[in-house]
Enzyme design. Structure first.
Site: not given
Ligand code: PGA
Length: 255
Positions: A13, A15, A98, A100, A170, A176, A216
């Site tokens: 992903n 982003k 997601h 976000e 998630e 993140g 992460s």
């Molecule tokens: P990350 O993000 O691996 O940077 O924690 C995962 C995601 O948002 O899908």
């Protein structure tokens, strides 16, 4: 338990990262490193990068996804992109719900359900994201939160359509942040999601459902997470932007 019935899916992903030129360069770097993968490999990229990604992945085993889509086929929705439009340019995957999108852009369980329905209608494969906030975990309501998210997202989805759905668990506190759920925590929730799919659609559907972990996940912790019986792959943010790291996760999933 029935892990042999499922093929792992490792999805990046990206982003809001990478221009079209950078997209091409990163995919060219990833391609040879994952050519022998024994799992499905997907890169989900910003809309503006989709053409570059489709072009760069041609003839390879890497599939392309978008990071969101609107629920309407077309119309007065300035700045939005429909599932039909993604389908029209040959994009096979889309991330929906997601955290976000939910946190910063007002996505709700209801709009996630509508986007999921639209994506399935367009023939896309959906990576449906669910997960609890830290306060919800601390309150001990993780399972209720995640079950509610999955139940509402799938309320209009028929059993035969589940083949085009992947669920990504998630935990929001792990995205993140460098904080990863332990392998046990990840498996516990993934297992609960599978049990819910069994309640809603039956054991055969539950056995086939690909349930990823995300938050992460990186080259160092992927093997342990992916070895869990109910973790069928990963949705990778930060580590998907570095070709060797992403490839190491793909390799861990191929074992
Ligand atoms: P990350 O993000 O691996 O940077 O924690 C995962 C995601 O948002 O899908």
């Amino acid at each position: 338990m029935n892990k042999e019935l499922r093929k792992a899916v490792i999805a990046g992903n990206w982003k809001m990262n990478k221009t079209p030129d950078e997209t091409k360069a990163l995919i060219e770097a990833i391609k040879p490193l994952v050519a022998k993968a024994d799992c499905d490999v997907v890169v989900c990229v910003p809309y503006i990068d989709l053409f570059a990604a489709l072009e760069a992945t041609k003839g390879s085993n890497i599939k392309v996804g978008a990071e969101n889509c609107h629920w309407a086929e077309k119309g007065a929705f300035t700045g939005e992109v429909s599932a039909e439009m993604l389908k029209a340019i040959g994009v096979p995957y889309v991330i929906i719900g997601h955290s976000e999108r939910r946190t910063y852009f007002g996505d709700t369980d209801e709009t996630v359900a509508k986007r999921t329905r639209a994506a399935i209608d367009a023939g896309l494969t959906v990576i449906l994201c669910v997960g609890e906030y830290l306060e919800q975990r601390q309150l001990g309501i993780t399972m209720e939160v995640v079950r509610t998210q999955v139940k509402i997202a799938l309320k209009d989805i028929k059993k035969e359509e589940l083949d085009n759905i992947i669920i990504a668990y998630e935990p929001v506190w792990a995205i993140g942040t460098g904080l990863t759920a332990t392998a046990e925590q990840a498996n516990e929730v993934n297992k609960a999601i599978r049990e819910l799919i069994c309640e809603l659609y039956g054991q055969d559907a539950a056995d086939k459902m690909v349930v990823q972990y995300g938050g992460s996940m990186n080259a160092g912790n992927a093997a342990e997470l992916l070895a869990q019986p109910d973790v069928d792959g990963g949705l990778i943010g930060g580590a998907s932007l570095k070709a060797p790291d992403f490839a190491a996760i793909v390799e861990a999933a191929s074992k």
